[in-house]
Design a protein around this motif. Structure first.
Motif, mmCIF file in Angstrom:
data_model
loop_
_atom_site.group_PDB
_atom_site.id
_atom_site.type_symbol
_atom_site.label_atom_id
_atom_site.label_comp_id
_atom_site.label_asym_id
_atom_site.label_seq_id
_atom_site.Cartn_x
_atom_site.Cartn_y
_atom_site.Cartn_z
ATOM 1 N N TRP A 453 89.488 12.594 26.486
ATOM 2 C CA TRP A 453 89.197 11.218 26.187
ATOM 3 C C TRP A 453 89.479 11.178 24.628
ATOM 4 C CZ3 TRP A 453 89.833 8.813 30.438
ATOM 5 C CH2 TRP A 453 89.527 9.302 31.558
ATOM 6 N N ASP A 454 89.763 10.019 24.205
ATOM 7 C CA ASP A 454 89.953 9.887 22.954
ATOM 8 C C ASP A 454 88.478 9.562 22.331
ATOM 9 O OD1 ASP A 454 92.597 10.189 22.724
ATOM 10 O OD2 ASP A 454 93.067 8.175 23.253
ATOM 11 N N THR A 455 87.787 10.479 22.182
ATOM 12 C CA THR A 455 86.497 10.520 21.406
ATOM 13 C C THR A 455 86.319 11.070 20.195
ATOM 14 O OG1 THR A 455 85.612 12.458 22.913
ATOM 15 C CG2 THR A 455 85.120 10.133 23.660
ATOM 16 N N PRO A 456 85.505 11.193 19.413
ATOM 17 C CA PRO A 456 85.346 12.018 18.134
ATOM 18 C C PRO A 456 84.809 13.281 18.507
ATOM 19 C CG PRO A 456 84.136 10.032 17.964
ATOM 20 C CD PRO A 456 84.540 10.046 19.237
ATOM 21 N N GLY A 457 85.535 14.086 18.955
ATOM 22 C CA GLY A 457 85.065 15.393 19.409
ATOM 23 C C GLY A 457 84.574 15.441 21.034
ATOM 24 N N VAL A 458 84.205 16.593 21.289
ATOM 25 C CA VAL A 458 83.762 17.012 22.673
ATOM 26 C C VAL A 458 82.127 17.167 22.523
ATOM 27 C CG1 VAL A 458 83.923 18.615 24.677
ATOM 28 C CG2 VAL A 458 85.856 18.546 22.965
ATOM 29 N N ALA A 459 81.637 15.870 23.016
ATOM 30 C CA ALA A 459 79.941 15.955 22.865
ATOM 31 C C ALA A 459 79.338 16.831 23.734
ATOM 32 C CB ALA A 459 79.803 14.337 23.144
ATOM 33 N N LEU A 460 78.458 17.345 23.429
ATOM 34 C CA LEU A 460 77.718 18.475 24.222
ATOM 35 C C LEU A 460 77.373 18.276 25.614
ATOM 36 C CD1 LEU A 460 76.631 21.441 24.340
ATOM 37 C CD2 LEU A 460 74.327 20.385 22.882
ATOM 38 N N GLN A 461 76.537 17.082 25.556
ATOM 39 C CA GLN A 461 76.076 16.891 27.030
ATOM 40 C C GLN A 461 77.001 16.135 27.986
ATOM 41 O OE1 GLN A 461 75.044 15.467 24.120
ATOM 42 N NE2 GLN A 461 73.855 13.402 24.017
ATOM 43 N N TYR A 462 77.991 15.774 27.416
ATOM 44 C CA TYR A 462 78.918 15.162 28.216
ATOM 45 C C TYR A 462 80.232 16.014 28.026
ATOM 46 C CZ TYR A 462 76.010 11.188 27.451
ATOM 47 O OH TYR A 462 74.962 10.212 27.384
ATOM 48 N N GLU A 463 80.256 17.252 27.978
ATOM 49 C CA GLU A 463 81.515 17.969 27.835
ATOM 50 C C GLU A 463 82.195 18.053 29.457
ATOM 51 O OE1 GLU A 463 82.366 22.643 26.401
ATOM 52 O OE2 GLU A 463 81.316 21.090 25.148
#
Length: 483
Positions: A453-463
């Motif tokens: 997804w076009d997010t600012p990086g790969v979020a830890l809890q939502y990886e």
């Protein structure tokens, strides 16, 4: 901010890693050789994708490994001179050993150091084996003048590699076969997430070095290794997939292997290629993939994709860790679990597909699965040949969707532009243009891309929601088939 606080966190994590494996390093240091360490049986396949261990795409027997498509033995020319270059004779007497990916990479580095006196391996913490153990024992075997640590500066690591590859040392330069006057520099950026400080060196220096000097100098001896892709818990700074950002970097090659055998052959090809190469290693595969790997010196060609499973109804293009998730998605398509939503979705979608294609009620679609292996330049002709047969295309990768590899491939197919991002092929530009037009006009569904997804990086809890998993890939397959 990163240079102020994150290095301390990284160093603490690395020291913790060191302490948990001190007995292994002590053994290697005591024997002063890596032959013993590399000959150890790999630990059971595990990690965050243990199902990969049973993948049918891995080479589980000696015969499968020795008959890998495209494999070239280093002594092939000698065999040809002897008149013994047939498959049966070139594979006779060759040995294989069960390896995981980090052992296969270490084996490739050892071969590179032993066959090229100018080769050096360097990076943050590589002297004690590196975070993922890919350089374990190499410093003891080849000396700390050739395998050594660097300061915590990715820009400096790659900059030094460019300088060494352009000028090199007095050792072994006569053996470089016209590749240039420099030495063989094998640099490690500890995580692909930290390749950004070196982006200027790679794009403004390494990729342009030969062109701006009119061919008088080059850095063809430069290979930059870096662990890439997600592991399930890496978060913003240890799970990125930056390969898409290199798609416009003419003059560089970008390679991503899927397995131990592929990693060894592709890494040796990268080290010996006359162009600078960024070699990205999917870190979840370091221990999850285990297969038989030839112990001798061999290469696997760059710029050539590989068809892993043949099919006639849908082309799926992917690379790295996503290869195995696509394999699992194909299994869900052909053998959906009974009594749940997946079975219902598959039944409805395949009903639409059968009606649109005029096939009988018992038929199932067959999927052509392609591993790109080389991302830049990628093998567009092979994708087009497959698409001319299936007329439907799905592209899967972990990296960001916008501006990513998938969008580049989709754009190349639907546009009239003859890209330079094509791999080793006998087709000319006119042939590729014709193939592209035929493939576009023959499409029976829009090209679909499944990426991060076009997010600012790969979020830890939502990886786990960021990475395309087998269910999300299956949903994409059904959408394309039922269109």
């Amino acid at each position: 901010m990163r240079r102020a606080s994150l290095p301390r966190l990284r160093l603490w994590l690395y020291r913790r890693q060191i302490s948990t494996s001190s007995s292994t390093r002590s053994t290697a240091a005591a024997t002063n050789t890596t032959s013993t360490a590399s000959a150890l049986e790999p630990p059971p396949a595990g990690g965050h994708l243990p199902s990969i261990a049973s993948s049918t795409l891995l080479r589980h027997t000696r015969e499968q490994a020795l008959r890998t498509p495209g494999i070239t033995w280093a002594d092939a020319e000698l065999d040809e001179a002897r008149g013994t270059s047939s498959l049966s004779t070139t594979t006779a007497g060759r040995e294989t050993r069960k390896m995981n990916m980090y052992q296969a990479i270490r084996d490739a580095l050892s071969i590179a150091l032993s066959t090229d006196d100018s080769a050096i391996v360097f990076g943050e913490d590589v002297a004690f084996g590196g975070v993922f153990r890919c350089t374990l024992g190499l410093a003891e075997e080849y000396g700390r003048e050739r395998v050594f640590n660097t300061p915590l500066t990715e820009q400096g690591v790659v900059g030094f590699g460019i300088g060494y590859a352009s000028m090199g040392s007095k050792l072994g330069n006569s053996t470089l076969g016209g590749r240039g006057m420099g030495g063989t520099a094998i640099a490690e950026v500890q995580f692909a997430d930290y390749i950004w400080p070196a982006f200027d060196q790679l794009l403004n220096e390494a990729s342009k070095f030969r062109y701006r000097s009119g061919g008088q100098f080059n850095v063809g001896g430069l290979t930059v290794r870096c662990p890439t892709m997600a592991v399930g818990h890496g978060g913003l700074y240890h799970s990125q997939s930056p390969e898409g950002f290199f798609m416009g970097a003419g003059g560089l090659k970008v390679v991503i292997p899927r397995s131990p055998l592929q990693a060894k052959g592709l890494l040796l090809s990268s080290i010996r290629d006359p162009n600078p190469v960024v070699f990205m290693e999917p870190k979840v595969l370091y221990r999850s993939t285990v297969e038989q790997v030839p112990t001798s010196d061999f290469t696997v060609p760059l710029g050539q994709a590989e068809i892993l499973t043949s099919g006639s109804d849908l082309t799926v293009v992917t690379y790295g860790t996503s290869v195995y998730r696509c394999e699992q998605a194909i299994h869900l398509l052909t053998h959906p679990p009974e009594g749940n939503g997946i079975e219902k979705a598959v039944r409805h979608a395949l009903g639409d597909w059968r009606r649109s294609t005029g096939t009988n009620v018992s038929s199932k679609p067959t999927i052509e699965l392609i591993d790109l292996r080389t991302i830049l330049p990628y093998d567009l002709p092979l994708v087009l040949r497959s698409l001319s047969k299936t007329h439907r295309l799905l592209i899967v990768h972990e990296g960001p969707t916008t501006g990513g590899v998938g969008m580049q491939i989709a754009g190349d197919i639907v546009s009239g532009f003859t890209t330079s991002s094509t791999g080793s092929t006998s087709e000319g530009e006119g042939d590729i243009g014709r193939m592209r037009r035929d493939a576009f006009l023959g499409l029976e569904a829009p090209v679909k891309v499944i990426g991060g997804w076009d997010t600012p990086g790969v979020a830890l809890q939502y990886e786990k929601f960021y990475i395309p998993d087998e269910v999300r890939i299956l949903d994409g397959m059904l959408e394309v088939l039922a269109y």
